[in-house]
Structures are given as structure tokens and as C-alpha cells.
Design an enzyme around this catalytic site. Structure first.
Site, short mmCIF file in Angstrom:
data_model
loop_
_atom_site.label_atom_id
_atom_site.label_comp_id
_atom_site.label_asym_id
_atom_site.label_seq_id
_atom_site.Cartn_x
_atom_site.Cartn_y
_atom_site.Cartn_z
CG HIS A 43 -0.28 -0.14 2.52
ND1 HIS A 43 0.09 -1.37 3.01
CD2 HIS A 43 0.09 0.76 3.47
CE1 HIS A 43 0.67 -1.22 4.19
NE2 HIS A 43 0.69 0.08 4.49
CG HIS A 74 0.75 5.41 4.22
ND1 HIS A 74 -0.09 5.31 5.30
CD2 HIS A 74 1.55 4.31 4.28
CE1 HIS A 74 0.19 4.21 5.99
NE2 HIS A 74 1.18 3.59 5.39
P1 AMP Z 1 1.74 0.51 7.40
O1 AMP Z 1 1.57 -0.97 7.16
O2 AMP Z 1 2.56 0.75 8.63
O3 AMP Z 1 2.24 1.25 6.21
O4 AMP Z 1 0.35 1.14 7.73
C1 AMP Z 1 -0.89 0.51 7.63
C2 AMP Z 1 -1.93 1.59 7.65
O5 AMP Z 1 -3.18 0.96 7.52
C3 AMP Z 1 -1.98 2.42 8.92
O6 AMP Z 1 -1.86 3.79 8.58
C4 AMP Z 1 -3.35 2.10 9.53
O7 AMP Z 1 -3.93 3.22 10.13
C5 AMP Z 1 -4.12 1.63 8.33
N1 AMP Z 1 -5.18 0.67 8.58
C6 AMP Z 1 -5.14 -0.42 9.37
N2 AMP Z 1 -6.29 -1.10 9.30
C7 AMP Z 1 -7.10 -0.41 8.45
C8 AMP Z 1 -8.43 -0.60 7.97
N3 AMP Z 1 -9.18 -1.63 8.36
N4 AMP Z 1 -8.93 0.31 7.09
C9 AMP Z 1 -8.19 1.36 6.70
N5 AMP Z 1 -6.94 1.59 7.11
C10 AMP Z 1 -6.39 0.73 7.97
#
Ligand code: AMP
Length: 139
Positions: free
Chosen positions: A103, A105
Site C-alpha cells: 500500500h 499512503h
Molecule cells: P503501514 O503498514 O505501517 O504502512 O500502515 C498501515 C496503515 O493501515 C496504517 O496507517 C493504519 O492506520 C491503516 N489501517 C489499518 N487497518 C485499516 C483498515 N481496516 N482500514 C483502513 N486503514 C487501515
């Protein structure tokens, strides 16, 4: 584990097994609001094809994903009248990754305004929906 786990939370969002606030979808890509935004408008862009992160992603998938990241970066900049846009992507826990489905951001930035912490507090669903509508209107 260093292989793709198809039971990760973003795979469940793709399968429709858990809800998300979606703002863009095509055959290969989905974008939805981050539930713990670091700034209003914080969204995530994911490929439908599973990979843990950038390191194991198929370049053909990346070639379809990145134009969508660009499109949404421009849309969120317009929607939030931002001064800049922060695009971030983490690979493995050591780099800060917490969800193991690739993903990006996409976060609007305003001069002098600090970001909230990564994976901080949950945002109200109605706020996320309103922000998604603003971004969709700018697409
Ligand atoms: P990272 O893997 O550290 O890049 O970040 C994962 C991101 O996913 C974080 O910013 C979380 O806030 C976000 N996140 C986790 N679960 C969900 C969800 N169910 N829906 C939307 N965002 C999510």
C-alpha cells in the site's frame, strides 16, 4: 513469515469481508481512507493483486498502481487545498510496515502543520466519509 498472507486486513477489504471507506476503484487498484489518518484526507492505494510490499511486487502491477497514486495525490491536494503531498510506503516491520499487503499512503500536507503519529487514533467514520467525498469530487 516473508510470504504473502492472504488473510491480511487489506485482502479482507478487497474481498468485501470487512468494511472500508472507498474512494477509487478500477480493475487492478483500490483506494480507501486510512482509519487512523495522520492528517485529514490520508488515503491508501493498494493493488488488487497480493504482494507483501514493494519488494515482492510484480513490476507490471506497479506500472498500473503508480498512475493511480499520482491521480489521487493530485486529487487530495486539490480537495484539501494542500501545500504538498506526502507519499509513503514501508517494507517490512523494521521499516514501520504493519499491514502486509502493498500500500501507498497519500497524505496532504500544509506548511507548518505537523503530521499526527503513524497508526494513532481512529477517526470517526462520518468524517472519513465526508473526506472521501471531497477527494472523489476532485478526481
Ligand atoms: P503501514 O503498514 O505501517 O504502512 O500502515 C498501515 C496503515 O493501515 C496504517 O496507517 C493504519 O492506520 C491503516 N489501517 C489499518 N487497518 C485499516 C483498515 N481496516 N482500514 C483502513 N486503514 C487501515
Amino acid at each position: 513469515m516473508t510470504t504473502y498472507d492472504p488473510n491480511n486486513i487489506f485482502a479482507k477489504i478487497l474481498a468485501g469481508d470487512i468494511p472500508s471507506v472507498k474512494l477509487y476503484e478500477d480493475d487492478d487498484t483500490l483506494a480507501f481512507m486510512d482509519v487512523m489518518p495522520q492528517a485529514p484526507g490520508h488515503l491508501l492505494v493498494i493493488p488488487k493483486q497480493g504482494s507483501r510490499n514493494l519488494l515482492d511486487a510484480d513490476p507490471a502491477v506497479l506500472s498500473k498502481l503508480i498512475p493511480v497514486v499520482q491521480k489521487l495525490a493530485n486529487a487530495v491536494k486539490d480537495a484539501f487545498d494542500a501545500d504538498g503531498v506526502y507519499v509513503a510506503q514501508f517494507n517490512e516491520a523494521a521499516a514501520g510496515q504493519t499491514v502486509f499487503h502493498l500500500h501507498f499512503h497519500v497524505i496532504p500536507r500544509h506548511d507548518g502543520l505537523p503530521l499526527k503519529p503513524h497508526t494513532g487514533g481512529m477517526e470517526n467514520i462520518d468524517v472519513l466519509k465526508a473526506n472521501a467525498e471531497k477527494i472523489k469530487a476532485a478526481l
